[in-house]
Design a protein around this motif. Structure first.
Motif, short mmCIF file in Angstrom:
data_model
loop_
_atom_site.label_atom_id
_atom_site.label_comp_id
_atom_site.label_asym_id
_atom_site.label_seq_id
_atom_site.Cartn_x
_atom_site.Cartn_y
_atom_site.Cartn_z
N GLY A 18 -6.94 0.95 -13.95
CA GLY A 18 -7.87 0.05 -13.64
C GLY A 18 -7.37 -1.55 -13.94
O GLY A 18 -8.37 -2.38 -13.86
N ARG A 19 -6.11 -1.64 -14.36
CA ARG A 19 -5.96 -3.18 -14.48
C ARG A 19 -5.71 -3.73 -12.99
O ARG A 19 -5.18 -3.10 -12.04
CB ARG A 19 -4.65 -3.02 -15.07
CG ARG A 19 -4.45 -2.79 -16.71
CD ARG A 19 -2.97 -2.67 -17.29
NE ARG A 19 -2.34 -1.67 -16.91
CZ ARG A 19 -1.30 -1.74 -15.79
NH1 ARG A 19 -0.88 -3.16 -15.46
NH2 ARG A 19 -0.50 -0.89 -15.40
N VAL A 20 -5.87 -4.93 -13.05
CA VAL A 20 -5.96 -5.91 -11.83
C VAL A 20 -4.76 -6.85 -11.79
O VAL A 20 -4.67 -7.57 -12.82
CB VAL A 20 -7.37 -6.32 -11.61
CG1 VAL A 20 -7.21 -7.17 -10.32
CG2 VAL A 20 -8.53 -5.33 -11.46
N GLU A 21 -4.13 -7.27 -10.83
CA GLU A 21 -3.25 -8.45 -10.63
C GLU A 21 -3.72 -9.25 -9.22
O GLU A 21 -4.19 -8.47 -8.33
CB GLU A 21 -1.86 -7.96 -10.18
CG GLU A 21 -1.11 -7.33 -11.63
CD GLU A 21 0.20 -6.72 -11.42
OE1 GLU A 21 0.86 -6.01 -12.21
OE2 GLU A 21 0.88 -7.03 -10.28
N ALA A 29 -5.78 -7.95 0.72
CA ALA A 29 -4.78 -9.11 1.26
C ALA A 29 -5.49 -10.05 2.27
O ALA A 29 -5.99 -9.26 3.09
CB ALA A 29 -3.28 -8.43 2.03
N MET A 30 -5.22 -11.11 2.16
CA MET A 30 -5.96 -12.32 2.88
C MET A 30 -5.10 -13.02 3.78
O MET A 30 -4.01 -13.74 3.03
CB MET A 30 -6.87 -12.81 1.97
CG MET A 30 -7.93 -12.49 1.45
SD MET A 30 -8.44 -13.04 -0.07
CE MET A 30 -7.27 -12.25 -1.33
N SER A 31 -5.12 -12.91 5.12
CA SER A 31 -4.11 -14.04 5.77
C SER A 31 -4.96 -14.57 7.03
O SER A 31 -6.03 -14.22 7.21
CB SER A 31 -2.97 -13.10 6.27
OG SER A 31 -2.06 -13.49 6.98
N THR A 32 -4.11 -15.33 7.63
CA THR A 32 -4.75 -16.01 9.01
C THR A 32 -4.91 -14.97 10.04
O THR A 32 -5.82 -15.03 10.81
CB THR A 32 -3.88 -16.99 9.64
OG1 THR A 32 -2.37 -16.57 9.64
CG2 THR A 32 -3.97 -18.08 8.36
N ASP A 33 -4.16 -13.92 10.11
CA ASP A 33 -4.50 -12.69 11.21
C ASP A 33 -4.45 -11.40 10.52
O ASP A 33 -3.83 -11.15 9.17
CB ASP A 33 -3.33 -12.58 12.02
CG ASP A 33 -1.94 -12.17 11.31
OD1 ASP A 33 -1.24 -11.24 11.53
OD2 ASP A 33 -1.18 -13.27 11.17
N VAL A 68 -4.64 -9.06 -4.04
CA VAL A 68 -5.33 -8.48 -5.34
C VAL A 68 -4.77 -7.15 -5.25
O VAL A 68 -4.92 -6.50 -4.21
CB VAL A 68 -6.93 -8.56 -5.37
CG1 VAL A 68 -7.43 -7.91 -6.58
CG2 VAL A 68 -7.46 -10.20 -5.39
N ARG A 69 -4.62 -6.60 -6.32
CA ARG A 69 -4.47 -5.25 -6.35
C ARG A 69 -4.81 -4.62 -7.57
O ARG A 69 -4.56 -5.19 -8.82
CB ARG A 69 -2.70 -4.71 -6.04
CG ARG A 69 -1.71 -5.14 -7.01
CD ARG A 69 -0.49 -4.90 -6.62
NE ARG A 69 0.52 -5.38 -7.40
CZ ARG A 69 1.99 -5.35 -7.31
NH1 ARG A 69 2.45 -4.39 -6.24
NH2 ARG A 69 2.92 -5.59 -8.23
N MET A 70 -5.21 -3.13 -7.82
CA MET A 70 -5.44 -2.65 -8.77
C MET A 70 -4.73 -1.44 -9.20
O MET A 70 -4.43 -0.51 -8.40
CB MET A 70 -7.14 -2.11 -8.70
CG MET A 70 -7.53 -1.05 -9.92
SD MET A 70 -9.25 -0.82 -9.74
CE MET A 70 -10.36 -2.14 -10.39
N THR A 71 -4.34 -1.08 -10.47
CA THR A 71 -3.50 0.17 -10.69
C THR A 71 -4.49 1.11 -10.95
O THR A 71 -5.75 1.16 -11.15
CB THR A 71 -2.81 -0.13 -12.05
OG1 THR A 71 -3.92 -0.36 -13.21
CG2 THR A 71 -1.94 -1.25 -12.08
N ALA A 124 -9.85 -15.21 -4.71
CA ALA A 124 -10.92 -14.23 -4.97
C ALA A 124 -11.42 -14.49 -6.39
O ALA A 124 -10.98 -14.77 -7.47
CB ALA A 124 -10.22 -12.80 -5.05
N GLU A 125 -12.71 -14.21 -6.50
CA GLU A 125 -13.58 -14.32 -7.75
C GLU A 125 -13.49 -12.71 -8.38
O GLU A 125 -14.12 -11.85 -7.66
CB GLU A 125 -14.78 -14.70 -7.70
CG GLU A 125 -15.71 -14.47 -9.05
CD GLU A 125 -17.41 -15.01 -8.62
OE1 GLU A 125 -18.12 -14.96 -9.68
OE2 GLU A 125 -17.56 -15.49 -7.55
N LEU A 126 -12.97 -12.50 -9.38
CA LEU A 126 -12.75 -11.07 -9.84
C LEU A 126 -13.72 -10.95 -11.03
O LEU A 126 -13.87 -11.99 -11.98
CB LEU A 126 -11.33 -10.91 -10.46
CG LEU A 126 -10.25 -11.03 -9.37
CD1 LEU A 126 -8.97 -10.52 -9.74
CD2 LEU A 126 -10.47 -10.07 -8.27
#
Length: 284
Positions: A268-271, A230-234, A262-265, A278-280
């Motif tokens: 191996g699936r990614v959402e 997860a990406m945020s300002t803090d 981003v999250r991965m099951t 992000a570059e996946l």
């Protein structure tokens, strides 16, 4: 760049600065980490959290309001799956102060934790013995505190606490570590004046399928998701969302907080969130 490496709160820290930190600046960081640990660690016998677990009472801390306000939102978003009273549930599975790592029967965290724990901006009070665990967002909170302690240090600054990090100044390119192969990344993100926090089932794992991300409603480790970023300002909000993403309601909370993710099951699936920068490298 100068890099200061040290161990604290059970993880490896790296602080990168344009110039070597002075002793007074390092002392500020040490003091802030020690204060936070003495107040919120369930792994040291003299902490305020452990005192509350034995007799209830009050924790005096400048972090109480910010963290428990965020926990209330986490609990609401995940229908109670995230709960700061999950400490006893973790201990039941062997993740205790002695690192027993011998699992007993799963233990459901107390329901209605906001009735048992009351708080103000600078205090948290338990009406009965209660073991708080701030693992869902505490490391992110501490990264923010360390960043603030170094606010007068000029130039670029990167505070990295075992992969939970916050950067100031120039962009930093960061790999998203594959949860099942630390030699690989599933993608990269450029971090600039922002924070990135991650959680994965391979971190703090033991026994047969046991790890630190529990569903407080069952006392059992989650099984569907393997890793989150997860990406945020803090960093505190990034850390909180990285935890919430293991449960239904996590993406909605992230959207309301304007946090990319981003999250991965486990298969191996990614959402990822809409507009996530992000570059996946892996399939979705």
């Amino acid at each position: 760049m100068a890099i200061w490496r040290f161990d604290a709160i059970g993880t490896r820290w790296e602080i990168e600065t344009a110039h070597e930190l002075r002793s007074a600046e390092r002392e500020l960081v040490d003091a802030e980490i020690d204060r936070f640990d003495r107040e919120w660690s369930r792994f040291r016998d003299d902490s305020s959290v452990i005192a509350m677990s034995r007799a209830g009472g009050t924790i005096s801390s400048s972090d109480a309001g910010a963290m428990l306000d965020a926990y209330r939102e986490l609990s609401r978003a995940t229908a109670g799956a995230v709960n700061p009273l999950v400490g006893e549930s973790l201990e039941a599975l062997g993740y205790d102060a002695d690192y027993t790592l011998v699992a007993g029967a799963p233990l459901v965290a107390p329901h209605g934790w906001t009735d048992r724990i009351r708080w103000t901006e600078r205090e948290a009070t338990a009406s009965e013995p209660s073991l708080i665990d701030v693992g869902a967002l505490g490391k992110g909170r501490l990264v923010d505190l360390v960043m603030d302690a170094l606010r007068d240090v000029p130039g670029d600054l990167l505070v990295d606490a075992g992969g939970d990090m916050r950067a100031r100044g120039s962009a930093v390119r960061v790999g998203l570590e594959h949860p099942y192969d630390p030699t690989k990344a599933i993608g990269v993100v450029e971090l600039q004046d922002a924070a990135l926090c991650a959680s994965a089932v391979n971190r703090r794992a033991w026994g047969d399928g046991l790890h630190h991300v529990l569903d407080a409603r069952t006392g059992v480790p989650v099984r569907t998701w393997a890793a989150t970023w997860a990406m945020s300002t803090d960093a505190m909000r990034a850390d909180a969302v990285a935890t919430a993403l293991f449960f239904d309601g996590g993406p909605e909370l992230a959207a309301s907080w304007d946090v990319h993710w981003v999250r991965m099951t486990t298969d191996g699936r990614v959402e990822r969130s809409p507009g996530c920068p992000a570059e996946l490298f892996t399939r979705r």
